[in-house]
Design a protein around this motif. Structure first.
Motif, PDB file in Angstrom:
ATOM      1  N   ILE A   1       0.403   5.254   3.764  1.00 29.26           N
ATOM      2  CA  ILE A   1       0.502   3.877   4.264  1.00 29.26           C
ATOM      3  C   ILE A   1      -0.806   3.120   4.076  1.00 29.26           C
ATOM      4  O   ILE A   1      -0.837   2.015   3.540  1.00 29.26           O
ATOM      5  N   THR A   2      -1.918   3.721   4.495  1.00 25.91           N
ATOM      6  CA  THR A   2      -3.202   3.028   4.426  1.00 25.91           C
ATOM      7  C   THR A   2      -3.941   3.290   3.115  1.00 25.91           C
ATOM      8  O   THR A   2      -4.835   2.526   2.748  1.00 25.91           O
ATOM      9  N   GLY A   3      -3.599   4.379   2.423  1.00 27.49           N
ATOM     10  CA  GLY A   3      -4.339   4.738   1.230  1.00 27.49           C
ATOM     11  C   GLY A   3      -5.697   5.338   1.528  1.00 27.49           C
ATOM     12  O   GLY A   3      -6.500   5.565   0.622  1.00 27.49           O
TER      13      GLY A   3
ATOM     14  N   GLU B   1       5.024  15.831   5.047  1.00 25.60           N
ATOM     15  CA  GLU B   1       5.838  14.896   5.805  1.00 25.60           C
ATOM     16  C   GLU B   1       5.138  14.536   7.121  1.00 25.60           C
ATOM     17  O   GLU B   1       4.371  15.327   7.674  1.00 25.60           O
ATOM     18  N   GLY B   2       5.420  13.345   7.624  1.00 24.23           N
ATOM     19  CA  GLY B   2       4.861  12.938   8.906  1.00 24.23           C
ATOM     20  C   GLY B   2       5.390  13.828  10.021  1.00 24.23           C
ATOM     21  O   GLY B   2       6.551  14.232  10.013  1.00 24.23           O
ATOM     22  N   HIS B   3       4.521  14.150  10.986  1.00 26.02           N
ATOM     23  CA  HIS B   3       4.936  14.998  12.099  1.00 26.02           C
ATOM     24  C   HIS B   3       3.970  14.813  13.265  1.00 26.02           C
ATOM     25  O   HIS B   3       2.891  14.239  13.107  1.00 26.02           O
TER      26      HIS B   3
ATOM     27  N   VAL C   1       0.829  -1.196   0.000  1.00 26.13           N
ATOM     28  CA  VAL C   1       0.000   0.000   0.000  1.00 26.13           C
ATOM     29  C   VAL C   1       0.862   1.243   0.000  1.00 26.13           C
ATOM     30  O   VAL C   1       0.633   2.190  -0.733  1.00 26.13           O
ATOM     31  N   GLY C   2       1.895   1.250   0.866  1.00 31.09           N
ATOM     32  CA  GLY C   2       2.775   2.407   0.924  1.00 31.09           C
ATOM     33  C   GLY C   2       3.444   2.662  -0.396  1.00 31.09           C
ATOM     34  O   GLY C   2       3.622   3.801  -0.815  1.00 31.09           O
TER      35      GLY C   2
ATOM     36  N   SER D   1       0.497  11.334   9.836  1.00 37.83           N
ATOM     37  CA  SER D   1       1.335  10.465   9.022  1.00 37.83           C
ATOM     38  C   SER D   1       1.687  11.112   7.681  1.00 37.83           C
ATOM     39  O   SER D   1       1.060  12.082   7.247  1.00 37.83           O
ATOM     40  N   HIS D   2       2.691  10.554   7.050  1.00 33.42           N
ATOM     41  CA  HIS D   2       3.108  11.013   5.724  1.00 33.42           C
ATOM     42  C   HIS D   2       1.934  10.913   4.769  1.00 33.42           C
ATOM     43  O   HIS D   2       1.251   9.888   4.701  1.00 33.42           O
ATOM     44  N   SER D   3       1.669  11.989   4.025  1.00 33.55           N
ATOM     45  CA  SER D   3       0.476  12.013   3.185  1.00 33.55           C
ATOM     46  C   SER D   3       0.648  12.971   2.006  1.00 33.55           C
ATOM     47  O   SER D   3       1.646  13.692   1.903  1.00 33.55           O
ATOM     48  N   TYR D   4      -0.368  12.958   1.148  1.00 33.05           N
ATOM     49  CA  TYR D   4      -0.440  13.897   0.029  1.00 33.05           C
ATOM     50  C   TYR D   4      -1.774  14.629   0.099  1.00 33.05           C
ATOM     51  O   TYR D   4      -2.821  14.008   0.311  1.00 33.05           O
TER      52      TYR D   4
END
Length: 300
Positions: A156-158, A118-120, A74-75, A132-135
């Motif tokens: 990660i999870t989509g 970015e994840g923070h 998924v990632g 989490s890291h995302s768009y």
């Protein structure tokens, strides 16, 4: 999956299982024992113990590898702006099929903006939420469009972890309130002369979600989508910006009837990060309505 990832997964299995599985003597009658011309005697209990440990080792290995492969797959699928837009479109359709969004919600053409987040870890105001890291994938309304959408896709999870959507009122919609706004006579010259302009507020939230949607129903659908086992409607306390305290609403009330003046609903989902809530927020702006759902809200 690479050799390094498989090795890392196997490292998660208890060392004693590996050692006991590998160090047990060979059973009698094996090729090695015949070559050595030795007869080995292993009692029944030891054989059963060996079988259980080998089975435990195998099952643990399969479980860890399966989880690792799933997360890695998924990632890897959401590893670029193009992939993020594809997933965002797919998840939007899921929201519509589930009934979280109205069937009329659409996006036209390619996304207008996609940027990586970015994840923070959030501040105390966000209850220490780990973002989490995302768009972020955005479609702008434009002068003629009906909808604006910002869908934040977890790499990660989509899954969509935050959504902001706006819907422009139609010409046939009836205004619910008139507001007077100070605006520049020339929009290109904000330092020039200003005037007062009358604008109108609408409650066309049924362009975003079904008009008969209740708060409980909406939260239940979100829990289902995110894979949580339940939820709790909580009081909303905002001492940082409005020094306000709102009591938890009646879950049977209609979602569209939630307050729209700087209010946001606080919801704790069972299975989410401990002590970190999600939010649902409705807002009205001249000519359009807005809804925010998930890990953020617009206050502050």
């Amino acid at each position: 999956m690479s050799r390094e990832k498989i090795s890392a997964a196997l490292d998660g299995i208890a060392d004693e299982y590996k050692a006991e599985a590998l160090e047990l003597e060979l059973p009698a009658g094996s090729a090695a024992s015949r070559t050595e011309e030795k007869i080995m005697h292993i009692d029944t209990q030891k054989t059963k113990k060996f079988s259980r440990r080998v089975l435990t080792f195998a099952l643990a290995a399969c479980l860890i590898l399966a989880l690792a492969v799933t997360a890695y797959a998924v990632g890897s699928a959401v590893n670029s702006p193009k992939a993020a837009e594809k997933v965002a479109r797919e998840e939007l359709e899921k929201w519509k099929e589930m009934g979280l969004f109205s069937k009329e919600v659409t996006v036209n053409g390619p996304a207008d903006m996609i940027y990586e987040i970015e994840g923070h870890t959030g501040s105390d105001y966000w209850y220490g939420r780990i973002f989490s890291h995302s768009y972020d994938v955005r479609w702008y309304m434009g002068e003629e469009g009906k909808y604006f959408l910002n869908l934040r896709v977890d790499t990660i999870t989509g899954k969509i972890k935050f959504a902001s959507i706006e819907a422009r009122a139609d010409e046939t919609d009836v205004p619910v309130e008139a507001v007077e706004l100070d605006v520049p006579v020339d929009p290109e010259d904000p330092d020039g002369e200003w005037t007062v302009k009358t604008e109108y507020l609408y409650d066309n939230f049924d362009d975003i979600f079904p008009a008969d949607m209740t708060i409980d129903r909406f939260c239940s659908l979100l829990a289902e989508y995110w894979g949580f086992s339940g939820y709790t409607l909580a009081d909303t306390v905002d001492e940082s910006y409005y020094d306000a305290h709102w009591s938890a609403p009646d879950g049977s009330s209609l979602l569209k009837d939630m307050p729209t003046d700087n209010y946001y609903l606080t919801v704790f989902f069972e299975g989410d990060q401990e002590g970190a809530p999600m939010y649902i927020q409705l807002s009205q702006f001249p000519g359009r309505v807005n809804m925010n759902i998930g890990t953020g809200h617009a206050v502050g």
